[in-house]
Design an enzyme around this catalytic site. Sequence first.
Site, short mmCIF file in Angstrom:
data_model
loop_
_atom_site.label_atom_id
_atom_site.label_comp_id
_atom_site.label_asym_id
_atom_site.label_seq_id
_atom_site.Cartn_x
_atom_site.Cartn_y
_atom_site.Cartn_z
N SER A 150 1.15 -1.41 0.11
CA SER A 150 -0.01 -0.15 -0.25
C SER A 150 1.25 0.67 -0.31
O SER A 150 2.15 1.33 0.21
CB SER A 150 -0.84 0.20 1.54
OG SER A 150 -1.55 1.28 1.37
N TYR A 165 -1.99 -0.96 10.06
CA TYR A 165 -1.45 -0.94 8.69
C TYR A 165 -0.41 -1.01 8.34
O TYR A 165 -0.07 -0.97 7.80
CB TYR A 165 -3.16 -0.25 7.95
CG TYR A 165 -3.46 -0.21 6.94
CD1 TYR A 165 -3.52 -1.73 6.23
CD2 TYR A 165 -3.10 0.55 5.91
CE1 TYR A 165 -4.27 -1.99 4.64
CE2 TYR A 165 -2.97 0.34 3.92
CZ TYR A 165 -3.82 -0.61 4.05
OH TYR A 165 -3.87 -1.05 3.03
#
Length: 260
Positions: A150, A165
Amino acid sequence: MASDRLSQSSLFRLDGQTAIVTGATSGLGERFARVLHDAGAYVVVAGRRTDRLNALVDDLGSDRALAVATDVADPDAVTALVQAAVRRFGALDVMVNNAGVSSPMPAEDESALAFARVVAVNLNAVFSCCVAAARVMLARNIGSIINVASILGLGASWRIPQASYAASKGGVVNLTRELGAQWAARGVRVNAIAPGWFPSEMTAELFDSERGLRYVERNTPAGRPGRPDELDGALLFLSSRASTYVIGQTIAVDGGWSVV
Ligand SMILES: NC(=O)c1ccc[n+]([C@@H]2O[C@H](COP(=O)([O-])OP(=O)(O)OC[C@H]3O[C@@H](n4cnc5c(N)ncnc54)[C@H](OP(=O)(O)O)[C@@H]3O)[C@@H](O)[C@H]2O)c1
């Protein structure tokens, strides 16, 4: 020259190859499975929601697709997934480690348990999937593993705070370098894609709010979120022989988010 043209036309094809996609029950993973199937691959789709997996296989409508219910946080289930793919289609050529979760909250409110739950799926499971796939691929000295990282693994998330995350995706970026380097000389490539903001279940809440959408538009040089088809090229590039000399890289597909 004519033979060059011929080889270029098949550069991104995956005919006769077998691919696994984790997290194929929705969002990016479902798209990845369809794209690999369209490129000619046998596709094994994995996730926990079996109804979704079966619907996807039905929709693909070919004997080149197989659903295997899998919780990627369970290393034994991951081993069984790879075995099921090899049993059904004879080999494993491409492994797309896409399953992921997010749980935005300020770090001071995040318990160690909540942090660990995200890391278990986004990082530990990616390691299990890489190793299970590599064990099969190294025996044949060929294979491509693609981790879905990501942009939040390349920089802080902070305005949408999610320490677990960001840490897990940052881990995926460096795990990709490490495993890529470890296995490169034995024919197994490991690379990653770092998507920017794309519509999916994970981002639905953000995109549903006017403020969230404006945040993405304002901070992305392209001025908009990604379209579902805009990851197809990176996926096919990394899956196919088009990228045989690309090792340990993370390709950001993010409308410029990570360069500003
Ligand atoms: N959308 C974006 O803007 C964006 C940006 C950067 C990176 N990403 C990454 O892209 C990947 C796909 O996300 P998405 O946006 O498509 O979100 P999504 O629609 O929520 O999809 C997540 C997928 O992961 C699967 N999954 C979650 N936990 C799992 C587990 N324990 N075992 C097996 N599968 C599991 C889910 O399947 P089940 O619930 O059926 O198990 C689902 O198919 C994730 O790694 C995410 O971090 C997304």
